[in-house]
Design a protein around this motif. Structure first.
Motif, PDB file in Angstrom:
ATOM      1  N   UNK A 198      40.440  54.742  35.555  1.00 35.26           N
ATOM      2  CA  UNK A 198      40.185  53.783  36.634  1.00 35.26           C
ATOM      3  C   UNK A 198      38.687  53.657  36.867  1.00 35.26           C
ATOM      4  N   UNK A 199      37.914  54.279  35.972  1.00 30.98           N
ATOM      5  CA  UNK A 199      36.457  54.280  36.088  1.00 30.98           C
ATOM      6  C   UNK A 199      35.786  53.839  34.795  1.00 30.98           C
ATOM      7  N   UNK A 200      36.460  52.957  34.067  1.00 35.57           N
ATOM      8  CA  UNK A 200      35.860  52.422  32.856  1.00 35.57           C
ATOM      9  C   UNK A 200      34.739  51.466  33.212  1.00 35.57           C
ATOM     10  N   UNK A 201      33.883  51.169  32.241  1.00 36.17           N
ATOM     11  CA  UNK A 201      32.786  50.239  32.537  1.00 36.17           C
ATOM     12  C   UNK A 201      32.739  49.091  31.541  1.00 36.17           C
ATOM     13  N   UNK A 202      32.471  47.927  32.110  1.00 37.97           N
ATOM     14  CA  UNK A 202      32.219  46.718  31.336  1.00 37.97           C
ATOM     15  C   UNK A 202      30.890  46.174  31.831  1.00 37.97           C
ATOM     16  N   UNK A 233      30.265  46.621  35.766  1.00 39.83           N
ATOM     17  CA  UNK A 233      31.396  46.975  36.615  1.00 39.83           C
ATOM     18  C   UNK A 233      31.881  48.348  36.146  1.00 39.83           C
ATOM     19  N   UNK A 234      31.811  49.351  37.028  1.00 39.20           N
ATOM     20  CA  UNK A 234      32.192  50.718  36.665  1.00 39.20           C
ATOM     21  C   UNK A 234      33.518  51.143  37.281  1.00 39.20           C
ATOM     22  N   UNK A 235      34.323  50.174  37.682  1.00 35.00           N
ATOM     23  CA  UNK A 235      35.619  50.480  38.290  1.00 35.00           C
ATOM     24  C   UNK A 235      36.752  49.753  37.560  1.00 35.00           C
ATOM     25  N   UNK A 236      36.661  49.713  36.256  1.00 33.85           N
ATOM     26  CA  UNK A 236      37.642  49.000  35.439  1.00 33.85           C
ATOM     27  C   UNK A 236      38.793  49.942  35.086  1.00 33.85           C
ATOM     28  N   UNK A 237      40.005  49.462  35.238  1.00 34.87           N
ATOM     29  CA  UNK A 237      41.195  50.220  34.863  1.00 34.87           C
ATOM     30  C   UNK A 237      41.574  49.852  33.434  1.00 34.87           C
ATOM     31  N   UNK A 238      41.876  50.861  32.629  1.00 30.30           N
ATOM     32  CA  UNK A 238      42.299  50.615  31.251  1.00 30.30           C
ATOM     33  C   UNK A 238      43.357  51.637  30.868  1.00 30.30           C
ATOM     34  N   UNK A 239      44.239  51.229  29.960  1.00 29.20           N
ATOM     35  CA  UNK A 239      45.290  52.125  29.484  1.00 29.20           C
ATOM     36  C   UNK A 239      45.481  51.914  27.982  1.00 29.20           C
ATOM     37  N   UNK A 240      45.660  53.021  27.278  1.00 31.57           N
ATOM     38  CA  UNK A 240      45.928  52.999  25.842  1.00 31.57           C
ATOM     39  C   UNK A 240      47.229  53.757  25.601  1.00 31.57           C
TER      40      UNK A 240
END
Length: 179
Positions: A25-29, A45-52
């Motif tokens: 929930x702290x990924x960055x774009x 943006x340092x609050x990106x959600x990502x899932x693998x």
């Protein structure tokens, strides 16, 4: 025979443990659209959600547009109100898959292919991504790709069009942990 069954049990157990869903929930774009001799046009943006999903290589990410931060507050305001219209289009999403994904070789370079949705428009994206897995059950995904504002119907007023690059460089960095 007994040692073979023990080996098989350990192998299957390790395979099951090593797979599953990894999330952040702290990924960055970040993106950059700077033009030489003009003010830097760059945000993160340092609050990106990502899932693998490490079982099949499916990957998804969600970024709230108002999470992008600029050095210049006025530029951030113009970005949200005039260009990206974040009240009307509050998020950007990506849903795709790692091409030729091999869950026995997670640490590798893969093609990431999928759909990026932004500003009410969707575009197919294909880019190289590097996956690294460490011993703490953490997977890092990094990638960079180029896009254009017009691909998402983002209008740049002519008064500032010379100050914003035609090609927008987008970089991502996700540190995902086992769910």
């Amino acid at each position: 025979m007994k040692s073979f069954l023990s080996f098989l049990l350990v192998f299957v157990s390790t395979s099951i443990i090593a797979q599953g869903k990894f999330i952040t929930k702290k990924g960055s774009i970040s993106f950059e659209a700077s033009v030489p001799s003009f003010e830097e046009v760059k945000a993160k943006n340092s609050t990106v959600t990502a899932i693998l999903n490490t079982d099949n290589g499916e990957f998804a990410a969600l970024a709230l547009i108002k999470g992008f931060r600029f050095k210049n507050a006025l530029m951030e305001e113009h970005f949200n109100e005039n260009y990206i219209e974040s009240d009307e289009y509050p998020k950007a999403t990506f849903k795709g898959k790692l091409v030729n994904y091999d869950n026995t070789n997670i640490q590798n370079e893969y093609i990431i292919k999928g759909t990026l949705s932004l500003h009410g428009k969707s575009q197919e994206i294909e880019t190289k991504g590097i996956l690294n897995k460490d011993s703490n059950d953490t997977i890092t995904i990094t990638s960079t790709f180029i896009t254009k504002p017009e691909e998402f119907d983002i209008k740049i007023p002519s008064i500032v069009s010379k100050k914003i690059a035609d090609d927008i460089s987008v970089s991502l960095n996700f540190i995902l942990k086992k769910k």
